[in-house]
Design a protein around this motif. Structure first.
Motif, PDB file in Angstrom:
ATOM      1  N   LEU A  12     -27.889 -53.835   6.215  1.00 54.42           N
ATOM      2  CA  LEU A  12     -28.769 -53.471   5.353  1.00 54.42           C
ATOM      3  C   LEU A  12     -29.955 -54.715   5.548  1.00 54.42           C
ATOM      4  O   LEU A  12     -31.382 -54.216   5.477  1.00 54.42           O
ATOM      5  CB  LEU A  12     -28.440 -53.111   3.919  1.00 54.42           C
ATOM      6  N   VAL A  13     -29.749 -55.862   5.094  1.00 55.36           N
ATOM      7  CA  VAL A  13     -30.680 -56.753   5.398  1.00 55.36           C
ATOM      8  C   VAL A  13     -31.521 -56.933   6.803  1.00 55.36           C
ATOM      9  O   VAL A  13     -32.646 -57.097   6.754  1.00 55.36           O
ATOM     10  CB  VAL A  13     -29.832 -58.189   5.190  1.00 55.36           C
ATOM     11  N   ALA A  14     -30.739 -56.532   7.831  1.00 49.85           N
ATOM     12  CA  ALA A  14     -31.333 -56.545   9.277  1.00 49.85           C
ATOM     13  C   ALA A  14     -32.333 -55.303   9.218  1.00 49.85           C
ATOM     14  O   ALA A  14     -33.273 -55.625   9.941  1.00 49.85           O
ATOM     15  CB  ALA A  14     -30.215 -56.540  10.254  1.00 49.85           C
ATOM     16  N   ARG A  15     -32.125 -54.516   8.675  1.00 48.09           N
ATOM     17  CA  ARG A  15     -32.614 -53.161   8.835  1.00 48.09           C
ATOM     18  C   ARG A  15     -34.087 -53.501   7.771  1.00 48.09           C
ATOM     19  O   ARG A  15     -34.996 -53.100   8.327  1.00 48.09           O
ATOM     20  CB  ARG A  15     -31.747 -51.914   8.281  1.00 48.09           C
ATOM     21  N   ILE A  16     -33.675 -53.689   6.620  1.00 45.86           N
ATOM     22  CA  ILE A  16     -34.896 -53.749   5.564  1.00 45.86           C
ATOM     23  C   ILE A  16     -35.830 -54.916   5.994  1.00 45.86           C
ATOM     24  O   ILE A  16     -37.000 -54.866   5.992  1.00 45.86           O
ATOM     25  CB  ILE A  16     -34.339 -53.877   4.193  1.00 45.86           C
ATOM     26  N   HIS A  17     -35.377 -56.300   5.958  1.00 43.11           N
ATOM     27  CA  HIS A  17     -36.135 -57.460   6.335  1.00 43.11           C
ATOM     28  C   HIS A  17     -36.422 -57.695   7.850  1.00 43.11           C
ATOM     29  O   HIS A  17     -37.510 -57.962   8.066  1.00 43.11           O
ATOM     30  CB  HIS A  17     -35.503 -58.688   5.640  1.00 43.11           C
ATOM     31  N   GLY A  18     -35.363 -57.657   8.662  1.00 43.92           N
ATOM     32  CA  GLY A  18     -35.533 -57.857  10.063  1.00 43.92           C
ATOM     33  C   GLY A  18     -35.773 -59.223  10.520  1.00 43.92           C
ATOM     34  O   GLY A  18     -36.549 -59.325  11.444  1.00 43.92           O
ATOM     35  N   THR A  19     -35.451 -60.236   9.790  1.00 45.07           N
ATOM     36  CA  THR A  19     -35.812 -61.652  10.129  1.00 45.07           C
ATOM     37  C   THR A  19     -34.343 -62.230  10.118  1.00 45.07           C
ATOM     38  O   THR A  19     -33.386 -61.957   9.427  1.00 45.07           O
ATOM     39  CB  THR A  19     -36.975 -62.232   9.075  1.00 45.07           C
ATOM     40  N   ASP A  20     -34.447 -63.302  11.087  1.00 44.60           N
ATOM     41  CA  ASP A  20     -33.205 -64.193  11.247  1.00 44.60           C
ATOM     42  C   ASP A  20     -32.992 -64.903   9.897  1.00 44.60           C
ATOM     43  O   ASP A  20     -31.673 -65.116   9.521  1.00 44.60           O
ATOM     44  CB  ASP A  20     -33.524 -65.134  12.052  1.00 44.60           C
ATOM     45  N   ALA A  21     -34.048 -65.514   9.297  1.00 42.07           N
ATOM     46  CA  ALA A  21     -33.681 -66.047   7.963  1.00 42.07           C
ATOM     47  C   ALA A  21     -33.134 -65.491   7.012  1.00 42.07           C
ATOM     48  O   ALA A  21     -32.482 -65.669   6.082  1.00 42.07           O
ATOM     49  CB  ALA A  21     -35.091 -66.769   7.368  1.00 42.07           C
ATOM     50  N   ALA A  22     -33.543 -64.102   6.823  1.00 40.93           N
ATOM     51  CA  ALA A  22     -32.918 -63.214   5.614  1.00 40.93           C
ATOM     52  C   ALA A  22     -31.514 -63.041   5.823  1.00 40.93           C
ATOM     53  O   ALA A  22     -30.556 -63.025   5.204  1.00 40.93           O
ATOM     54  CB  ALA A  22     -33.784 -61.780   5.687  1.00 40.93           C
ATOM     55  N   ASP A  47     -24.070 -69.733  11.881  1.00 39.19           N
ATOM     56  CA  ASP A  47     -24.308 -70.737  12.829  1.00 39.19           C
ATOM     57  C   ASP A  47     -24.902 -70.034  14.142  1.00 39.19           C
ATOM     58  O   ASP A  47     -25.016 -70.959  14.953  1.00 39.19           O
ATOM     59  CB  ASP A  47     -22.967 -71.373  13.208  1.00 39.19           C
ATOM     60  N   SER A  48     -25.177 -68.792  14.311  1.00 33.85           N
ATOM     61  CA  SER A  48     -25.910 -68.176  15.555  1.00 33.85           C
ATOM     62  C   SER A  48     -27.006 -68.602  15.601  1.00 33.85           C
ATOM     63  O   SER A  48     -27.940 -68.952  14.636  1.00 33.85           O
ATOM     64  CB  SER A  48     -25.615 -66.864  15.368  1.00 33.85           C
ATOM     65  N   ARG A  49     -27.558 -68.843  16.954  1.00 37.25           N
ATOM     66  CA  ARG A  49     -29.035 -69.330  17.288  1.00 37.25           C
ATOM     67  C   ARG A  49     -29.865 -68.019  16.892  1.00 37.25           C
ATOM     68  O   ARG A  49     -30.863 -68.155  16.483  1.00 37.25           O
ATOM     69  CB  ARG A  49     -29.206 -69.240  18.735  1.00 37.25           C
ATOM     70  N   SER A  50     -29.475 -66.633  16.869  1.00 37.17           N
ATOM     71  CA  SER A  50     -30.247 -65.728  16.587  1.00 37.17           C
ATOM     72  C   SER A  50     -29.475 -64.705  15.620  1.00 37.17           C
ATOM     73  O   SER A  50     -28.778 -63.831  16.258  1.00 37.17           O
ATOM     74  CB  SER A  50     -30.612 -64.678  17.923  1.00 37.17           C
ATOM     75  N   PRO A  51     -29.132 -64.745  14.401  1.00 33.04           N
ATOM     76  CA  PRO A  51     -28.356 -63.926  13.659  1.00 33.04           C
ATOM     77  C   PRO A  51     -28.630 -62.583  13.578  1.00 33.04           C
ATOM     78  O   PRO A  51     -27.847 -61.679  13.669  1.00 33.04           O
ATOM     79  CB  PRO A  51     -28.587 -64.424  12.185  1.00 33.04           C
TER      80      PRO A  51
END
Length: 62
Positions: A12-22, A47-51
């Motif tokens: 859900l966070v990936a879908r809504i915010h779409g940022t690595d930081a979030a 720890d991923s370079r691109s979460p």
């Protein structure tokens, strides 16, 4: 919280915010609430370079 709940939160966070930081911040919060035996997936996201890309990959494999 179960691992299924934590995975849903990340999706859900990936879908809504779409940022690595979030995604990284959500994974940290979820890791605190999971049992120790289930935290490894959340720490891999943190720890991923691109979460965001890692969560997208996890979503594709579900």
């Amino acid at each position: 919280m179960t691992l299924s709940h934590a995975t849903l939160v990340l999706l859900l966070v990936a879908r809504i915010h779409g940022t690595d930081a979030a995604v990284r911040a959500a994974a940290k919060r979820c890791a605190k609430r999971l049992p120790r035996s289930k935290r490894d997936v959340m720490f891999k996201v943190v720890d991923s370079r691109s979460p965001l890309a890692l969560v997208d990959y996890l979503a594709d494999e579900l």
